[in-house]
Design a protein around this motif. Structure first.
Motif, PDB file in Angstrom:
ATOM      1  N   LEU A 269      33.885  29.454  -3.117  1.00  0.00           N
ATOM      2  CA  LEU A 269      35.027  28.796  -2.485  1.00  0.00           C
ATOM      3  C   LEU A 269      36.131  28.705  -3.534  1.00  0.00           C
ATOM      4  N   PRO A 270      37.014  29.720  -3.583  1.00  0.00           N
ATOM      5  CA  PRO A 270      37.960  29.816  -4.694  1.00  0.00           C
ATOM      6  C   PRO A 270      39.168  28.890  -4.609  1.00  0.00           C
ATOM      7  N   TRP A 271      39.443  28.309  -3.459  1.00  0.00           N
ATOM      8  CA  TRP A 271      40.691  27.561  -3.270  1.00  0.00           C
ATOM      9  C   TRP A 271      40.509  26.086  -3.583  1.00  0.00           C
ATOM     10  N   LYS A 272      41.608  25.455  -4.042  1.00  0.00           N
ATOM     11  CA  LYS A 272      41.587  24.046  -4.435  1.00  0.00           C
ATOM     12  C   LYS A 272      42.576  23.239  -3.593  1.00  0.00           C
ATOM     13  N   ALA A 273      42.306  21.947  -3.500  1.00  0.00           N
ATOM     14  CA  ALA A 273      43.192  20.999  -2.821  1.00  0.00           C
ATOM     15  C   ALA A 273      43.201  19.708  -3.634  1.00  0.00           C
ATOM     16  N   VAL A 274      44.184  18.879  -3.380  1.00  0.00           N
ATOM     17  CA  VAL A 274      44.232  17.521  -3.929  1.00  0.00           C
ATOM     18  C   VAL A 274      44.717  16.597  -2.826  1.00  0.00           C
ATOM     19  N   ASP A 275      44.374  15.339  -2.946  1.00  0.00           N
ATOM     20  CA  ASP A 275      44.917  14.344  -2.024  1.00  0.00           C
ATOM     21  C   ASP A 275      46.194  13.782  -2.631  1.00  0.00           C
ATOM     22  N   VAL A 276      47.158  13.511  -1.764  1.00  0.00           N
ATOM     23  CA  VAL A 276      48.465  13.028  -2.196  1.00  0.00           C
ATOM     24  C   VAL A 276      48.880  11.840  -1.340  1.00  0.00           C
ATOM     25  N   ARG A 277      49.864  11.096  -1.855  1.00  0.00           N
ATOM     26  CA  ARG A 277      50.445  10.009  -1.064  1.00  0.00           C
ATOM     27  C   ARG A 277      51.948   9.961  -1.323  1.00  0.00           C
ATOM     28  N   TYR A 278      52.612   9.310  -0.404  1.00  0.00           N
ATOM     29  CA  TYR A 278      54.074   9.150  -0.434  1.00  0.00           C
ATOM     30  C   TYR A 278      54.470   8.148  -1.499  1.00  0.00           C
ATOM     31  N   ARG A 279      55.539   8.476  -2.233  1.00  0.00           N
ATOM     32  CA  ARG A 279      56.121   7.529  -3.184  1.00  0.00           C
ATOM     33  C   ARG A 279      57.554   7.166  -2.818  1.00  0.00           C
ATOM     34  N   GLU A 280      58.351   8.184  -2.422  1.00  0.00           N
ATOM     35  CA  GLU A 280      59.774   7.923  -2.170  1.00  0.00           C
ATOM     36  C   GLU A 280      60.355   9.055  -1.340  1.00  0.00           C
ATOM     37  N   GLY A 281      61.237   8.677  -0.417  1.00  0.00           N
ATOM     38  CA  GLY A 281      62.023   9.674   0.308  1.00  0.00           C
ATOM     39  C   GLY A 281      63.471   9.573  -0.133  1.00  0.00           C
ATOM     40  N   PHE A 282      64.124  10.704  -0.294  1.00  0.00           N
ATOM     41  CA  PHE A 282      65.537  10.687  -0.675  1.00  0.00           C
ATOM     42  C   PHE A 282      66.380  10.439   0.569  1.00  0.00           C
ATOM     43  N   THR A 283      67.492   9.723   0.402  1.00  0.00           N
ATOM     44  CA  THR A 283      68.340   9.395   1.552  1.00  0.00           C
ATOM     45  C   THR A 283      68.919  10.650   2.195  1.00  0.00           C
ATOM     46  N   GLN A 284      69.132  11.676   1.383  1.00  0.00           N
ATOM     47  CA  GLN A 284      69.505  12.973   1.957  1.00  0.00           C
ATOM     48  C   GLN A 284      68.856  14.069   1.125  1.00  0.00           C
ATOM     49  N   LEU A 285      68.622  15.191   1.777  1.00  0.00           N
ATOM     50  CA  LEU A 285      67.997  16.334   1.136  1.00  0.00           C
ATOM     51  C   LEU A 285      68.867  16.845  -0.009  1.00  0.00           C
ATOM     52  N   LEU A 286      68.261  17.120  -1.156  1.00  0.00           N
ATOM     53  CA  LEU A 286      68.964  17.792  -2.252  1.00  0.00           C
ATOM     54  C   LEU A 286      68.745  19.282  -2.030  1.00  0.00           C
ATOM     55  N   SER A 287      69.771  19.945  -1.516  1.00  0.00           N
ATOM     56  CA  SER A 287      69.631  21.335  -1.075  1.00  0.00           C
ATOM     57  C   SER A 287      69.429  22.288  -2.240  1.00  0.00           C
ATOM     58  N   LEU A 288      68.821  23.421  -1.935  1.00  0.00           N
ATOM     59  CA  LEU A 288      68.640  24.464  -2.930  1.00  0.00           C
ATOM     60  C   LEU A 288      69.985  24.912  -3.487  1.00  0.00           C
TER      61      LEU A 288
END
Length: 152
Positions: A92-111
């Motif tokens: 089983l070569p693939w990996k995962a991690v568990d994550v959680r929310y810390r902060e959402g930005f008020t608006q997207l910082l575009s590319l």
């Protein structure tokens, strides 16, 4: 602590989906280099949540890694979109991690905006043909990106 940038298509899993979950698996990564980055993650590492394959793409918020890397069992499930027919219980070569929310930005910082910021010349996101869904971010790059995102 290490810093990362992790991409997700918002119609598949968005910063709002992460906000609404207590914790969620970051799975389905099927690129070996990105998998190797996941294998280096540790609880407490922070990541920039990047909305990709949308208009406009960009940074939507911050998440935190809350588990050690573990085998991504989605690869074994034929009904899962991230099924890997070559994966077996023994290999089983693939990996995962568990994550959680810390902060959402008020608006997207575009590319497009990210491309104008000074000090990001080495950021993997801005390298030609870089399509990794998980990439490292230096402390200096992190500070530049987070400051710009919070400033709106």
């Amino acid at each position: 602590m290490h810093y990362w940038l992790m991409k997700s298509e918002p119609d598949a899993f968005s910063i709002d989906d992460l906000r609404n979950a207590d914790r969620a698996p970051w799975d389905g990564v099927r690129n070996y280099q990105a998998r190797n980055h996941i294998a280096q993650m540790q609880p407490g590492d922070l990541f920039l949540f990047y909305h990709s394959s949308c208009k406009p793409p960009g940074l939507a918020g911050i998440g935190e890694v809350v588990s050690e890397p573990y085998p991504d069992r989605a690869a074994l499930d034929p009904s899962n979109p991230y099924h890997d027919p070559k994966a077996t219980e023994e290999k089983l070569p693939w990996k995962a991690v568990d994550v959680r929310y810390r902060e959402g930005f008020t608006q997207l910082l575009s590319l497009e905006k990210i491309k104008t910021l000074a000090g990001l010349e080495g950021l993997p996101l801005l390298q030609r043909a870089s399509r990794l869904s998980v990439m490292p971010v230096t402390a200096e790059q992190w500070e530049i990106l987070v400051d710009a995102a919070r400033a709106g």
